[in-house]
Structure formats: C-alpha cells, structure tokens
Design a protein around this motif. Structure first.
Motif, PDB file in Angstrom:
ATOM      1  N   GLY A 107     -18.848 -14.761  -3.785  1.00  0.00           N
ATOM      2  CA  GLY A 107     -18.484 -13.377  -4.109  1.00  0.00           C
ATOM      3  C   GLY A 107     -19.390 -12.486  -3.292  1.00  0.00           C
ATOM      4  O   GLY A 107     -19.807 -12.854  -2.200  1.00  0.00           O
ATOM      5  N   LYS A 108     -19.746 -11.338  -3.827  1.00  0.00           N
ATOM      6  CA  LYS A 108     -20.749 -10.451  -3.213  1.00  0.00           C
ATOM      7  C   LYS A 108     -20.626 -10.373  -1.682  1.00  0.00           C
ATOM      8  O   LYS A 108     -19.715  -9.727  -1.192  1.00  0.00           O
ATOM      9  CB  LYS A 108     -22.133 -10.837  -3.737  1.00  0.00           C
ATOM     10  CG  LYS A 108     -22.175 -10.634  -5.276  1.00  0.00           C
ATOM     11  CD  LYS A 108     -23.541 -10.637  -5.896  1.00  0.00           C
ATOM     12  CE  LYS A 108     -23.478 -10.164  -7.343  1.00  0.00           C
ATOM     13  NZ  LYS A 108     -23.600 -11.196  -8.370  1.00  0.00           N
ATOM     14  N   VAL A 109     -21.498 -11.038  -0.904  1.00  0.00           N
ATOM     15  CA  VAL A 109     -21.454 -10.906   0.568  1.00  0.00           C
ATOM     16  C   VAL A 109     -20.059 -11.238   1.109  1.00  0.00           C
ATOM     17  O   VAL A 109     -19.596 -10.604   2.076  1.00  0.00           O
ATOM     18  CB  VAL A 109     -22.510 -11.830   1.229  1.00  0.00           C
ATOM     19  CG1 VAL A 109     -22.285 -11.928   2.735  1.00  0.00           C
ATOM     20  CG2 VAL A 109     -23.921 -11.332   0.935  1.00  0.00           C
ATOM     21  N   THR A 117     -13.142 -10.841  -8.318  1.00  0.00           N
ATOM     22  CA  THR A 117     -14.524 -10.778  -8.803  1.00  0.00           C
ATOM     23  C   THR A 117     -15.111 -12.182  -8.915  1.00  0.00           C
ATOM     24  O   THR A 117     -14.374 -13.172  -9.047  1.00  0.00           O
ATOM     25  CB  THR A 117     -14.608 -10.146 -10.213  1.00  0.00           C
ATOM     26  OG1 THR A 117     -13.908 -10.996 -11.134  1.00  0.00           O
ATOM     27  CG2 THR A 117     -13.998  -8.758 -10.250  1.00  0.00           C
ATOM     28  N   GLY A 118     -16.443 -12.226  -8.900  1.00  0.00           N
ATOM     29  CA  GLY A 118     -17.141 -13.483  -9.118  1.00  0.00           C
ATOM     30  C   GLY A 118     -16.832 -14.062 -10.482  1.00  0.00           C
ATOM     31  O   GLY A 118     -16.744 -15.284 -10.658  1.00  0.00           O
ATOM     32  N   THR A 119     -16.681 -13.188 -11.464  1.00  0.00           N
ATOM     33  CA  THR A 119     -16.333 -13.630 -12.820  1.00  0.00           C
ATOM     34  C   THR A 119     -15.050 -14.457 -12.812  1.00  0.00           C
ATOM     35  O   THR A 119     -14.976 -15.522 -13.436  1.00  0.00           O
ATOM     36  CB  THR A 119     -16.147 -12.395 -13.736  1.00  0.00           C
ATOM     37  OG1 THR A 119     -17.406 -11.740 -13.869  1.00  0.00           O
ATOM     38  CG2 THR A 119     -15.618 -12.781 -15.104  1.00  0.00           C
ATOM     39  N   GLU A 120     -14.052 -13.976 -12.099  1.00  0.00           N
ATOM     40  CA  GLU A 120     -12.789 -14.727 -12.025  1.00  0.00           C
ATOM     41  C   GLU A 120     -12.973 -16.045 -11.280  1.00  0.00           C
ATOM     42  O   GLU A 120     -12.322 -17.047 -11.601  1.00  0.00           O
ATOM     43  CB  GLU A 120     -11.728 -13.911 -11.290  1.00  0.00           C
ATOM     44  CG  GLU A 120     -11.221 -12.696 -12.016  1.00  0.00           C
ATOM     45  CD  GLU A 120     -10.385 -11.869 -11.055  1.00  0.00           C
ATOM     46  OE1 GLU A 120      -9.169 -12.112 -10.988  1.00  0.00           O
ATOM     47  OE2 GLU A 120     -10.951 -11.015 -10.354  1.00  0.00           O
ATOM     48  N   GLN A 156     -21.159 -25.356  -7.946  1.00  0.00           N
ATOM     49  CA  GLN A 156     -22.305 -24.572  -7.478  1.00  0.00           C
ATOM     50  C   GLN A 156     -21.840 -23.124  -7.363  1.00  0.00           C
ATOM     51  O   GLN A 156     -20.973 -22.795  -6.534  1.00  0.00           O
ATOM     52  CB  GLN A 156     -22.796 -25.090  -6.124  1.00  0.00           C
ATOM     53  CG  GLN A 156     -23.494 -26.446  -6.228  1.00  0.00           C
ATOM     54  CD  GLN A 156     -25.003 -26.333  -6.349  1.00  0.00           C
ATOM     55  OE1 GLN A 156     -25.650 -25.639  -5.574  1.00  0.00           O
ATOM     56  NE2 GLN A 156     -25.574 -27.027  -7.317  1.00  0.00           N
ATOM     57  N   ASP A 157     -22.426 -22.277  -8.201  1.00  0.00           N
ATOM     58  CA  ASP A 157     -22.115 -20.850  -8.174  1.00  0.00           C
ATOM     59  C   ASP A 157     -22.982 -20.200  -7.096  1.00  0.00           C
ATOM     60  O   ASP A 157     -24.183 -20.013  -7.278  1.00  0.00           O
ATOM     61  CB  ASP A 157     -22.382 -20.246  -9.560  1.00  0.00           C
ATOM     62  CG  ASP A 157     -22.093 -18.759  -9.600  1.00  0.00           C
ATOM     63  OD1 ASP A 157     -21.846 -18.148  -8.541  1.00  0.00           O
ATOM     64  OD2 ASP A 157     -22.122 -18.195 -10.719  1.00  0.00           O
ATOM     65  N   GLU A 158     -22.347 -19.928  -5.965  1.00  0.00           N
ATOM     66  CA  GLU A 158     -23.040 -19.247  -4.859  1.00  0.00           C
ATOM     67  C   GLU A 158     -22.527 -17.815  -4.710  1.00  0.00           C
ATOM     68  O   GLU A 158     -22.509 -17.257  -3.618  1.00  0.00           O
ATOM     69  CB  GLU A 158     -22.850 -20.023  -3.544  1.00  0.00           C
ATOM     70  CG  GLU A 158     -23.506 -21.394  -3.544  1.00  0.00           C
ATOM     71  CD  GLU A 158     -24.406 -21.614  -2.324  1.00  0.00           C
ATOM     72  OE1 GLU A 158     -24.979 -20.633  -1.790  1.00  0.00           O
ATOM     73  OE2 GLU A 158     -24.533 -22.790  -1.920  1.00  0.00           O
TER      74      GLU A 158
HETATM   75  C1  LIG Z   1     -22.789 -11.436  -9.677  1.00  0.00           C
HETATM   76  C2  LIG Z   1     -22.633 -12.857 -10.091  1.00  0.00           C
HETATM   77  C3  LIG Z   1     -21.452 -13.325 -10.706  1.00  0.00           C
HETATM   78  C4  LIG Z   1     -20.355 -12.408 -11.161  1.00  0.00           C
HETATM   79  O1  LIG Z   1     -19.717 -11.750 -10.124  1.00  0.00           O
HETATM   80  P1  LIG Z   1     -18.923 -10.378 -10.463  1.00  0.00           P
HETATM   81  O2  LIG Z   1     -18.271 -10.045  -9.157  1.00  0.00           O
HETATM   82  O3  LIG Z   1     -19.947  -9.400 -10.908  1.00  0.00           O
HETATM   83  O4  LIG Z   1     -17.934 -10.700 -11.523  1.00  0.00           O
HETATM   84  C5  LIG Z   1     -21.334 -14.681 -10.931  1.00  0.00           C
HETATM   85  N1  LIG Z   1     -22.311 -15.528 -10.596  1.00  0.00           N
HETATM   86  C6  LIG Z   1     -23.457 -15.126 -10.019  1.00  0.00           C
HETATM   87  C7  LIG Z   1     -24.500 -16.126  -9.651  1.00  0.00           C
HETATM   88  C8  LIG Z   1     -23.670 -13.777  -9.769  1.00  0.00           C
HETATM   89  O5  LIG Z   1     -24.837 -13.365  -9.242  1.00  0.00           O
END
Ligand SMILES: *Cc1c(COP(=O)(O)O)cnc(C)c1O
Length: 433
Positions: free
Chosen positions: A266-268, A112-115, A234-236
């Motif tokens: 994360g995501k994409v 996950t992005g959180t991790e 940088q949180d992308e």
């Molecule tokens: C969605 C998001 C996260 C968290 O990702 P998860 O997979 O939901 O844990 C972190 N940073 C940004 C900028 C996000 O949009």
C-alpha cells in the motif's frame, strides 16, 4: 485562526478528522490543517510552512507532489477519472511489482491497505479451508474486524485493547501472540495447528514504534507455517518499496532465500493516491474471483489515477532514491541520539532500514524493545513535550510516540542541518522543568 478550522471540523466530523491519529489526541493541541505540500515541506492552512517527517504516513517516498507523479496523474485525469473496466495501466503496475519482488506471479489491486490485508486473510482461509489466524500484538494491519485485536498505530496511540463494535466471533478466530516470539507461535501450532489458515505479520513492525524482527524471526515463521500447511502473509503496506527497492523482503528474504505466500502492499505503491495490492503465486491468487471462489471486489479498485501515481512512483524509485534515504536516516539517527544523550534524556532509538523511531524513558533503556509489552513501557509524556518543541520550530513529526518517522528523496542535507538545530533545542524541553 487554525483553532477555528478545528472547531468547525469537529462540529461536522468525529474528532474533526477522517482518521483518528490526525486529531493530535495523544499529544494535545490543534492539528496542522494542510493546505499544500511540496517536496519535504507541508504548508498549513494558516500559511505556516513545516519541514515534514510524516510523509503522508509513508506514501511520500519521493517527497510531496513530485512533478512527474503529478504530471502522470493529471494526464490520466484528462482521460477520465474512473471506468469500471480494466486498463492496461493495471497490467503495467502489476508487472512493476512482480519485477521487484520474488514469489509474486499475480496481483490484485485494492484501494486501501485495510482491504489488501482483509482480502489476504480471506484468501488464506479459502485456500486452506481453515478459520483461525495468528497475528502479533502491536502489529497493525488496517481496521478490519478480525485484525484490530491488540493492534498498533492509532489503537496503540489511544491505549485501547481493540475496538468496540467487533463481535466476539470475529475476534475469536484471531490468536494474538507476542512479536519476535517464535516459541509462542510454535506453541499455538502444537495445540491448534490444523485450525490455522495463516500467520500475518508486519514484515518489520513499525506501528508500535519501530521494532525490527529479530534475525531469523520471519524466516522462522516461513518454516513453521510451511511445516503446518498454513500460509505466511507478510504485510508490507508500510515497508514495501520504502525500505528498499523490494521492501523489507529485499533486505531479508532475498538474502535468506525464502518468500512469503502472500505479500500486501500500500502506501508507497500508490504514490499518495488510494491504492494497495496483494500478490502471490498464481496457484494461490487464482483462488480469487472471478477465477476462484474467494470473492473480493471494488468499484474504484485499480483506479486509473491511482495506478498512474503508483507507476510513476515505482518507475522513479531507483537505487539512488533508496541510498539517499538510507544515508539521511543514518544522519537523523545520529543527530537524535547525540542530542538526547547530551541532554541526559533516557531513550532508545530503533531502526528498521530507513524507518526510525524513539522510545522514551528509563524503562526502555536496559534492552532493545522487541514487542508491544515493552513498547508500551515508554514514557509518552516525554515524546509529547519533544513533539511540541519541534512543532514550535516548524518541524512536523507524526503525532504519536508509536509511529515511525518518514524521510523522503526530497529531504536534503540542509534539512538535516535544520533538524540538527531543532532537535538540539527540543531535547532540553523533554524533562518538563
Ligand atoms: C497503514 C497500514 C495498513 C493499512 O493501510 P490503510 O491504507 O491505512 O488501510 C496496513 N498494514 C500496515 C503495516 C500499515 O502500516
């Protein structure tokens, strides 16, 4: 019928959901329970079809269930669901990421992005031997303790300052400053420079509504952190490989000639499967276990199905995909502002690449929204009426005024015509007469 499934869900899960914004708390009513999704469309549990601008909150860059991505996942599944052993697919996906973005030599995969952001913070602390971090109000970096202070996304939607259950210790090492305010960042470094391990920021803020960084803001963060021996993260997770082939960095850092110390994705990157990543120079990344002393792990990290989806997605996300989505975003922005203006609805539409969102009401008209304080001045009741008028016409928007609208390679010109029609109707319901 859909009401029944929501009631049943609420009996066995808090709010009936596995993640808060899905519950429609901010807009009221019953969430759409998804049964399937294909391309730009989601089909609800009751068989109703919706034109979708949620895109699974970002991952669906190619549209839902792209046949080649699904095929890659099915093939991976036929070989086994999880091994707890390294796979060559992880090396290949790491290489695809490294090839797109400068400043990354090594990658660590998480689920996950959180991790990813949580690990980036721990890594920055391990590298610098310092405790404090700076984050920006309204930026969302997932739901780990130290990053929930004045976070965007669901926290913004619920109007909360943070979360219960976070210790003062965890929150105390997080210094929150206003977004787009380099002077505030400099002032913190002037007084506490030696304590600060890292500055973490969304590459372009899109969890308090879309609030792009001012020109030079990210570069300024790069300069200040470098001058003070701190790292820039940088949180992308949201922007990465969505707003360009190289994420937000591709629109900015690539032009300006700088890179952050750590990127989070994360995501994409997971193409709709649970996968995220952090990356940076070998010198920084090798502080992670097993090479270095910063511990981080995951039973399902680098899961072979998720890696297959990520690899297929990044391989398919070529220049044509990004230029298509960019031109759809231009068109949607144009349609939306034209109808809102014609209907006399006070508003401000903001963009960060292909991401867009609307801020509502008189209080956001005078000047661009640059930070969380300004974003919170919008009139969310106007959005609520707009949201439901769109939903009634079979258009699914993110159920919060603080979230970006997501387009995909699967959205077509005729989908834009449908949006044009629906928005022309929805704007007449916003004022609430
Ligand atoms: C969605 C998001 C996260 C968290 O990702 P998860 O997979 O939901 O844990 C972190 N940073 C940004 C900028 C996000 O949009």
């Amino acid at each position: 019928m859909t009401d029944d499934v929501f009631v049943a869900a609420q009996k066995v899960m808090p709010g009936g959901v596995s993640s808060p914004v899905r519950a429609f708390g901010a807009v009221g009513g019953t969430p759409v329970f998804a049964a399937s999704a294909s391309g730009a469309y989601v089909t609800g549990h009751d068989g109703r079809e919706y034109l979708d601008l949620v895109g699974s909150w970002g991952p669906a860059l190619l549209g839902h269930g792209h046949p080649e991505v699904v095929e890659a996942v099915q093939q991976a599944a036929s070989r086994g669901l999880s091994f707890g052993a390294p796979t060559t697919g992880e090396t290949e996906l790491a290489q695809l990421i490294i090839d797109r973005v400068s400043g990354i030599e090594k990658v660590r995969f998480t689920s996950t992005g959180t991790e990813a952001t949580m690990t980036a913070i721990r890594l920055a602390r391990g590298v610098t031997g310092r405790d404090a971090i700076i984050k920006f109000a309204g930026c969302y970096h997932g739901h780990s303790d130290g990053l929930l202070a004045q976070a965007g996304s669901g926290v913004a939607t619920a109007g909360l300052p943070g979360s219960a259950g976070v210790t003062t210790g965890a929150a105390g090492d997080t210094i929150v400053v206003p977004y787009n305010d380099l002077e505030a960042v400099q002032a913190v470094f002037d007084t506490r420079g030696g304590d600060i391990a890292a500055v973490i920021t969304e590459a372009a803020a899109a969890n308090m509504g879309v609030v792009p960084p001012d020109a030079g803001f990210n570069q300024g963060l790069h300069r200040i952190t470098k001058a003070n021996g701190a790292l820039l993260i940088q949180d992308e997770v949201l922007t990465g490989f969505r707003v360009s082939d190289a994420g937000w960095w591709g629109l900015e850092g690539r032009e300006e000639g700088w890179t952050p110390d750590i990127y989070c994705f994360g995501k994409v990157t997971g193409g709709g499967m649970p996968l995220a990543a952090l990356g940076g120079s070998a010198q920084i990344m090798d502080h992670l276990a097993p090479v270095g002393p910063v511990y981080q792990a995951g039973t399902l990290s680098g899961n072979p199905l998720a890696v297959a989806a990520g690899k297929a997605t990044l391989s398919l996300a070529d220049g044509g995909v990004y230029s298509h989505i960019d031109s759809l975003a231009d068109q949607l922005a144009q349609i939306t502002t034209t109808h809102l203006a014609d209907a006399g609805v006070p508003h401000r539409l903001q963009r960060a690449g292909s991401l867009l969102s609307v801020f509502w009401g008189e209080d956001v008209v005078a000047a661009p929204v640059k930070n969380y304080g300004q974003a919170q001045r919008q009139d969310t009741t106007m959005f609520t009426r707009f949201f439901h008028a769109m939903l009634d016409q079979g258009i699914l928007l993110p159920p919060s005024a603080f979230e970006a609208w997501f387009l995909s390679a699967a959205h077509t010109r005729s989908d834009m015509d449908r949006l044009d029609e629906a928005i022309s109707v929805a704007v007449t319901k916003v004022s609430g007469q």
